[in-house]
Scaffold this active site. Structure first.
Site, PDB file in Angstrom:
ATOM      1  N   ASP A  56       0.957  -1.323   0.029  1.00 39.54           N
ATOM      2  CA  ASP A  56       0.228  -0.068   0.082  1.00 39.54           C
ATOM      3  C   ASP A  56       0.844   1.091   0.039  1.00 39.54           C
ATOM      4  OD1 ASP A  56      -3.344   0.415   0.748  1.00 39.54           O
ATOM      5  OD2 ASP A  56      -2.119   2.117   1.011  1.00 39.54           O
ATOM      6  N   THR A 148     -12.080  -3.347 -10.627  1.00 41.45           N
ATOM      7  CA  THR A 148     -13.006  -3.117 -11.842  1.00 41.45           C
ATOM      8  C   THR A 148     -12.285  -2.109 -12.869  1.00 41.45           C
ATOM      9  OG1 THR A 148     -14.840  -3.370 -10.368  1.00 41.45           O
ATOM     10  CG2 THR A 148     -15.292  -2.331 -12.606  1.00 41.45           C
ATOM     11  N   ARG A 181     -16.543  -9.304  -6.150  1.00 36.96           N
ATOM     12  CA  ARG A 181     -17.817  -9.347  -5.937  1.00 36.96           C
ATOM     13  C   ARG A 181     -18.270  -9.109  -4.527  1.00 36.96           C
ATOM     14  NH1 ARG A 181     -20.340 -14.267  -9.418  1.00 36.96           N
ATOM     15  NH2 ARG A 181     -21.517 -12.733 -10.859  1.00 36.96           N
ATOM     16  N   LYS A 235     -18.431  -8.235 -14.642  1.00 36.21           N
ATOM     17  CA  LYS A 235     -18.400  -7.156 -13.609  1.00 36.21           C
ATOM     18  C   LYS A 235     -19.176  -5.872 -14.009  1.00 36.21           C
ATOM     19  CE  LYS A 235     -17.413  -5.561  -9.606  1.00 36.21           C
ATOM     20  NZ  LYS A 235     -18.011  -5.980  -8.490  1.00 36.21           N
ATOM     21  N   ARG A 242     -27.631  -2.871 -11.795  1.00 35.31           N
ATOM     22  CA  ARG A 242     -28.099  -2.406 -10.646  1.00 35.31           C
ATOM     23  C   ARG A 242     -28.408  -1.006 -10.817  1.00 35.31           C
ATOM     24  NH1 ARG A 242     -28.243  -4.307  -5.609  1.00 35.31           N
ATOM     25  NH2 ARG A 242     -27.489  -3.312  -3.789  1.00 35.31           N
ATOM     26  N   GLY A 286     -24.657   6.340  -4.608  1.00 31.89           N
ATOM     27  CA  GLY A 286     -23.357   6.522  -4.319  1.00 31.89           C
ATOM     28  C   GLY A 286     -22.432   5.554  -4.455  1.00 31.89           C
ATOM     29  N   CYS A 289     -18.617   2.530  -7.311  1.00 30.05           N
ATOM     30  CA  CYS A 289     -18.549   1.526  -7.957  1.00 30.05           C
ATOM     31  C   CYS A 289     -19.702   1.788  -8.931  1.00 30.05           C
ATOM     32  CB  CYS A 289     -18.570   0.471  -7.311  1.00 30.05           C
ATOM     33  SG  CYS A 289     -17.336   0.081  -6.100  1.00 30.05           S
ATOM     34  N   TYR A 349     -21.886   7.007   1.549  1.00 26.88           N
ATOM     35  CA  TYR A 349     -22.842   6.450   0.368  1.00 26.88           C
ATOM     36  C   TYR A 349     -23.830   5.629   0.715  1.00 26.88           C
ATOM     37  CZ  TYR A 349     -20.451   2.306  -0.744  1.00 26.88           C
ATOM     38  OH  TYR A 349     -20.110   1.087  -0.957  1.00 26.88           O
TER      39      TYR A 349
HETATM   40  N1  LIG Z   1     -15.587  -0.870  -2.412  1.00 25.15           N
HETATM   41  C1  LIG Z   1     -16.144  -1.796  -2.890  1.00 25.15           C
HETATM   42  O1  LIG Z   1     -17.507  -2.063  -2.604  1.00 25.15           O
HETATM   43  C2  LIG Z   1     -15.802  -2.651  -4.013  1.00 25.15           C
HETATM   44  C3  LIG Z   1     -14.697  -2.055  -4.703  1.00 25.15           C
HETATM   45  N2  LIG Z   1     -14.219  -2.692  -5.725  1.00 25.15           N
HETATM   46  C4  LIG Z   1     -13.088  -2.520  -6.662  1.00 25.15           C
HETATM   47  O2  LIG Z   1     -11.698  -2.457  -5.700  1.00 25.15           O
HETATM   48  C5  LIG Z   1     -11.074  -1.013  -5.856  1.00 25.15           C
HETATM   49  C6  LIG Z   1     -10.921  -0.787  -4.324  1.00 25.15           C
HETATM   50  O3  LIG Z   1     -11.658  -0.500  -3.640  1.00 25.15           O
HETATM   51  P1  LIG Z   1     -11.682  -0.249  -2.194  1.00 25.15           P
HETATM   52  O4  LIG Z   1     -10.663  -1.152  -1.542  1.00 25.15           O
HETATM   53  O5  LIG Z   1     -12.982   0.145  -1.652  1.00 25.15           O
HETATM   54  O6  LIG Z   1     -10.878   1.153  -2.128  1.00 25.15           O
HETATM   55  P2  LIG Z   1     -10.274   2.064  -0.906  1.00 25.15           P
HETATM   56  O7  LIG Z   1     -10.118   3.538  -1.283  1.00 25.15           O
HETATM   57  O8  LIG Z   1     -10.915   1.577   0.556  1.00 25.15           O
HETATM   58  O9  LIG Z   1      -8.828   1.082  -0.604  1.00 25.15           O
HETATM   59  C7  LIG Z   1      -7.712   1.580  -1.563  1.00 25.15           C
HETATM   60  C8  LIG Z   1      -6.478   1.131  -0.964  1.00 25.15           C
HETATM   61  O10 LIG Z   1      -5.483   1.289  -2.043  1.00 25.15           O
HETATM   62  C9  LIG Z   1      -4.365   2.101  -1.691  1.00 25.15           C
HETATM   63  N3  LIG Z   1      -3.472   2.606  -2.887  1.00 25.15           N
HETATM   64  C10 LIG Z   1      -3.930   3.753  -3.719  1.00 25.15           C
HETATM   65  N4  LIG Z   1      -2.932   3.676  -4.768  1.00 25.15           N
HETATM   66  C11 LIG Z   1      -2.140   2.755  -4.713  1.00 25.15           C
HETATM   67  C12 LIG Z   1      -0.910   2.123  -5.292  1.00 25.15           C
HETATM   68  N5  LIG Z   1      -0.447   2.889  -6.360  1.00 25.15           N
HETATM   69  N6  LIG Z   1      -0.377   1.094  -4.816  1.00 25.15           N
HETATM   70  C13 LIG Z   1      -0.759   0.436  -3.751  1.00 25.15           C
HETATM   71  N7  LIG Z   1      -1.808   0.735  -2.949  1.00 25.15           N
HETATM   72  C14 LIG Z   1      -2.505   1.695  -3.583  1.00 25.15           C
HETATM   73  C15 LIG Z   1      -4.850   3.039  -0.909  1.00 25.15           C
HETATM   74  O11 LIG Z   1      -3.826   3.562  -0.003  1.00 25.15           O
HETATM   75  C16 LIG Z   1      -5.965   2.182  -0.073  1.00 25.15           C
HETATM   76  O12 LIG Z   1      -5.442   1.737   1.070  1.00 25.15           O
HETATM   77  C17 LIG Z   1     -12.365  -0.219  -6.296  1.00 25.15           C
HETATM   78  O13 LIG Z   1     -11.774   0.927  -7.224  1.00 25.15           O
HETATM   79  C18 LIG Z   1     -13.246  -1.107  -7.163  1.00 25.15           C
HETATM   80  O14 LIG Z   1     -12.608  -1.137  -8.474  1.00 25.15           O
HETATM   81  C19 LIG Z   1     -14.758  -3.998  -6.060  1.00 25.15           C
HETATM   82  C20 LIG Z   1     -15.890  -4.518  -5.641  1.00 25.15           C
HETATM   83  C21 LIG Z   1     -16.564  -3.911  -4.179  1.00 25.15           C
HETATM   84  C1  LIG Z   2     -23.947  -5.663  -8.283  1.00 25.68           C
HETATM   85  C2  LIG Z   2     -23.789  -5.412  -7.067  1.00 25.68           C
HETATM   86  O1  LIG Z   2     -24.687  -5.470  -5.951  1.00 25.68           O
HETATM   87  N1  LIG Z   2     -22.671  -4.573  -6.537  1.00 25.68           N
HETATM   88  C3  LIG Z   2     -22.322  -4.315  -5.322  1.00 25.68           C
HETATM   89  C4  LIG Z   2     -21.990  -2.741  -5.145  1.00 25.68           C
HETATM   90  O2  LIG Z   2     -21.607  -2.663  -3.714  1.00 25.68           O
HETATM   91  P1  LIG Z   2     -21.758  -1.072  -3.397  1.00 25.68           P
HETATM   92  O3  LIG Z   2     -20.910  -0.931  -2.267  1.00 25.68           O
HETATM   93  O4  LIG Z   2     -21.289  -0.218  -4.389  1.00 25.68           O
HETATM   94  O5  LIG Z   2     -22.946  -0.705  -2.698  1.00 25.68           O
HETATM   95  P2  LIG Z   2     -24.619  -0.876  -3.410  1.00 25.68           P
HETATM   96  O6  LIG Z   2     -25.595  -1.529  -2.428  1.00 25.68           O
HETATM   97  O7  LIG Z   2     -24.549  -1.206  -4.964  1.00 25.68           O
HETATM   98  O8  LIG Z   2     -25.209   0.643  -3.424  1.00 25.68           O
HETATM   99  C5  LIG Z   2     -24.737   1.768  -4.250  1.00 25.68           C
HETATM  100  C6  LIG Z   2     -25.554   2.975  -4.052  1.00 25.68           C
HETATM  101  O9  LIG Z   2     -26.887   2.660  -4.568  1.00 25.68           O
HETATM  102  C7  LIG Z   2     -27.835   2.927  -3.357  1.00 25.68           C
HETATM  103  N2  LIG Z   2     -28.826   1.802  -3.732  1.00 25.68           N
HETATM  104  C8  LIG Z   2     -28.681   0.561  -3.700  1.00 25.68           C
HETATM  105  C9  LIG Z   2     -29.598  -0.533  -3.965  1.00 25.68           C
HETATM  106  C10 LIG Z   2     -30.935   0.056  -4.273  1.00 25.68           C
HETATM  107  O10 LIG Z   2     -31.895  -0.874  -4.175  1.00 25.68           O
HETATM  108  N3  LIG Z   2     -30.996   1.120  -4.293  1.00 25.68           N
HETATM  109  C11 LIG Z   2     -30.099   2.315  -4.077  1.00 25.68           C
HETATM  110  O11 LIG Z   2     -30.455   3.543  -4.041  1.00 25.68           O
HETATM  111  C12 LIG Z   2     -27.004   2.860  -2.375  1.00 25.68           C
HETATM  112  O12 LIG Z   2     -27.722   3.608  -1.309  1.00 25.68           O
HETATM  113  C13 LIG Z   2     -25.532   3.348  -2.675  1.00 25.68           C
HETATM  114  O13 LIG Z   2     -25.814   4.654  -2.530  1.00 25.68           O
HETATM  115  O14 LIG Z   2     -20.799  -2.860  -5.887  1.00 25.68           O
HETATM  116  C14 LIG Z   2     -19.717  -3.366  -5.571  1.00 25.68           C
HETATM  117  C15 LIG Z   2     -18.489  -3.219  -6.798  1.00 25.68           C
HETATM  118  O15 LIG Z   2     -18.477  -3.578  -7.524  1.00 25.68           O
HETATM  119  O16 LIG Z   2     -17.756  -2.285  -6.020  1.00 25.68           O
HETATM  120  C16 LIG Z   2     -20.028  -4.759  -5.759  1.00 25.68           C
HETATM  121  O17 LIG Z   2     -19.082  -5.717  -5.432  1.00 25.68           O
HETATM  122  C17 LIG Z   2     -21.147  -5.125  -4.800  1.00 25.68           C
HETATM  123  O18 LIG Z   2     -21.505  -6.380  -4.838  1.00 25.68           O
END
Ligand SMILES: NC(=O)C1=CN([C@@H]2O[C@H](COP(=O)(O)OP(=O)(O)OC[C@H]3O[C@@H](n4cnc5c(N)ncnc54)[C@H](O)[C@@H]3O)[C@@H](O)[C@H]2O)C=CC1
Ligand SMILES: CC(=O)N[C@@H]1[C@@H](OP(=O)(O)OP(=O)(O)OC[C@H]2O[C@@H](n3ccc(=O)[nH]c3=O)[C@H](O)[C@@H]2O)O[C@H](C(=O)O)[C@@H](O)[C@@H]1O
Length: 480
Positions: A56, A148, A181, A235, A242, A286, A289, A349
């Site tokens: 990180d 993603t 996911r 993905k 959604r 929000g 993603c 969000y």
């Molecule tokens: N948050 C979610 O619900 C989901 C996110 N994702 C994917 O995963 C990605 C990461 O998501 P989060 O973990 O939630 O983000 P986050 O913002 O919580 O964590 C990102 C981490 O990466 C580190 N970082 C940034 N630039 C870097 C670099 N050049 N080298 C090493 N570390 C670095 C940051 O310091 C931070 O600790 C998203 O952009 C999305 O594509 C996929 C599914 C779910």
């Molecule tokens: C298809 C799907 O369900 N994707 C999930 C989603 O998770 P994420 O953390 O973005 O939350 P989310 O439940 O999709 O909500 C996103 C936004 O949409 C809003 N939201 C969600 C569901 C709904 O019925 N109505 C609504 O308004 C939420 O309040 C939020 O502001 O995006 C993640 C991702 O890809 O980063 C993924 O891994 C998660 O499984």
């Protein structure tokens, strides 16, 4: 291939021997990005392989992980798993991405892939990690992309980027897209069991190795798809499904007053049909993603995408719609939003996740300020500085009852809000963005549901839909 590190890509050993080596820690893993998604992923990899180096850019994150600490809030089981894996030496962390790459045979990328201001995918962090990996890549290594990315990235960016900078040829190392996911708040369960794991390689050998590796991480099915671009599309398709579905719910919620019905009741009843899965309306969409993934597609295709872009417009209109609904509710009560003191409840969000990227609260606060309100905001997961950065005066939940507020908007219903004593306030006008309040003895308008105050006929009676939904518990459907 003679090397001190036994990579799995192109290995001539049997699959069973490869699995044994992976489990025995003989195939070192590097995980780049230790955030909300990367830290649980690295911990699961550590439990399965016993040999993970997390990377990180944050010194604090690295220090915490090496001390066995978990910086990600509200992830059941994660603090214990991080402590356990750090304690046994299976998980360590560093800011030195090159050193980690030199010591790894599997490289997992899970760093932010946000959107630029002009709605182009921002792969700067992603490419910085590719640069580190390229300096330590060896024949037989596998590069796994979990964050993603736009369709075609693995094939058209990752492979040539790594080949050019490492001096290796495509075919000497593997690349596979294996999308995260995972939802915050249930990360370990999602990584290890909730959903099948999709894997797609830039070639058949990459797919094979990725399937073997993820067969060690998840108890669920591993689904190999034709190639990496297909996996990238899977993905994004999940995400745009959604976004479009939520936009449908939001557009229907905007019809509530015209139709004179409780739209959320109608949605619940409609969803008792197995082919119907209308999501929940709210004050906006929000996170980094769902609101961003449509642009990962639209920025890469020549074809028109009117549905994806219209859904974005509908969802992006909801913060203003929500604030304007408060203006109208105040007016109906003979009061002016100009000069009114309004409390915004929830700035992240979604509940329980300390993430503000693309939060609907930003648009709600902006519109309330435009309308001349004095805006306060409460979010137990955020610092005062972060709350203030959105243009609202931060107030703690404990202090809220001491403030003379005229109105409130629930944007993100953190569980802490369940304990609010609404009797401490006089004559409030409230817009409930997520349908979590019910009848609280004040004038309440629920997005989609409509009036929820004591005068409303459906304030406490069990509606037809609720009965129908209880009766038909077989139907899945999105959480609210
Ligand atoms: N948050 C979610 O619900 C989901 C996110 N994702 C994917 O995963 C990605 C990461 O998501 P989060 O973990 O939630 O983000 P986050 O913002 O919580 O964590 C990102 C981490 O990466 C580190 N970082 C940034 N630039 C870097 C670099 N050049 N080298 C090493 N570390 C670095 C940051 O310091 C931070 O600790 C998203 O952009 C999305 O594509 C996929 C599914 C779910
Ligand atoms: C298809 C799907 O369900 N994707 C999930 C989603 O998770 P994420 O953390 O973005 O939350 P989310 O439940 O999709 O909500 C996103 C936004 O949409 C809003 N939201 C969600 C569901 C709904 O019925 N109505 C609504 O308004 C939420 O309040 C939020 O502001 O995006 C993640 C991702 O890809 O980063 C993924 O891994 C998660 O499984």
């Amino acid at each position: 291939m003679s090397r001190e590190r036994p990579g799995l890509y192109g290995s001539d050993r049997s699959p069973d021997e490869q699995t044994r080596a992976l489990r025995a820690g003989e195939v070192p893993v590097a995980v780049y990005g230790l955030g909300k998604m990367g830290l649980p992923l690295a911990a699961v990899y550590a439990r399965a392989t016993g040999n993970v180096t997390g990377v990180d850019i944050s010194e604090d994150v690295v220090r915490g992980v090496n001390d066995g600490e978990c910086h990600v809030a509200k992830e059941p089981g994660l603090p214990e798993l991080v402590a356990e894996q750090a304690e046994r030496g299976a998980l360590r962390a560093t800011t030195d991405g090159v050193a980690a790459a030199e010591g790894a045979a599997i490289h997992v990328i899970i760093v932010p892939t946000p959107l630029t201001d002009d709605r182009e995918p921002d792969l700067a962090a992603f490419e910085a990690v590719l640069d580190s990996i390229s300096r330590g890549l060896a024949p037989g290594d596998l590069v796994v992309v979990e964050c993603t990315v736009p369709p075609g990235t693995s094939k058209d960016l990752v492979v040539p980027y790594l080949a050019d900078r490492s001096g290796l040829s495509a075919g000497e190392f593997g690349v596979a897209f294996c999308p995260e996911r995972t939802s915050s708040g249930r990360a370990l369960r999602d990584i290890t069991e909730s959903h099948p794991k999709i894997v797609g390689g830039v070639d058949a050998e990459s797919t094979r190795v990725a399937a073997l590796v993820y067969g060690e991480l998840t108890a669920n099915e591993v689904i190999p798809v034709r190639d990496a671009t297909t996996a990238e599309a899977v993905k994004l398709f999940e995400g745009v499904y959604r976004d479009v579905n939520i936009a449908l719910a939001n557009e229907l919620a905007r019809l509530r007053d015209d139709l004179g019905i409780d739209v959320t009741e109608a949605i619940d009843a409609a969803n008792t049909q197995p082919y119907c899965d209308i999501h929940a309306p709210g004050p906006g969409v929000g996170g980094h993603c769902i609101p961003w993934y449509p642009y990962f597609i639209t920025s890469r295709v020549a074809a028109e995408t009117p549905l994806l872009l219209t859904a974005r417009e509908v969802n992006d209109s909801m913060p203003t719609f929500t604030a304007d609904k408060l203006r109208d509710e105040l007016a109906a009560a003979g009061r002016d939003i100009e000069g009114a003191t309004v409390a915004v409840l929830g700035v992240t969000y979604r509940p329980g996740v300390a993430e503000t990227r693309a939060t609907p609260a930003a648009g709600v606060i902006d519109r309330l300020n435009e309308l001349g309100a004095t805006v306060l905001a409460v979010d137990p997961m955020l610092s005062d500085e972060v709350v203030a950065s959105f243009g609202a005066a931060p107030v703690s939940l404990a202090d809220l009852p001491t403030r003379a507020i005229d109105a409130a908007v629930v944007v993100t219903p953190h569980e802490e809000f369940d304990d609010i004593d609404w009797t401490a306030f006089d004559d409030l006008v409230v817009v409930d963005g997520r349908g979590t309040l019910g009848d609280i003895g004040h004038r309440v308008y629920e997005i989609g549901g409509g009036p929820r105050d004591e005068s409303s006929a459906d304030a406490d009676s069990e509606t037809v839909a609720e009965v129908a939904v209880e009766a038909d518990s077989s139907h899945g459907g999105p959480g609210r």
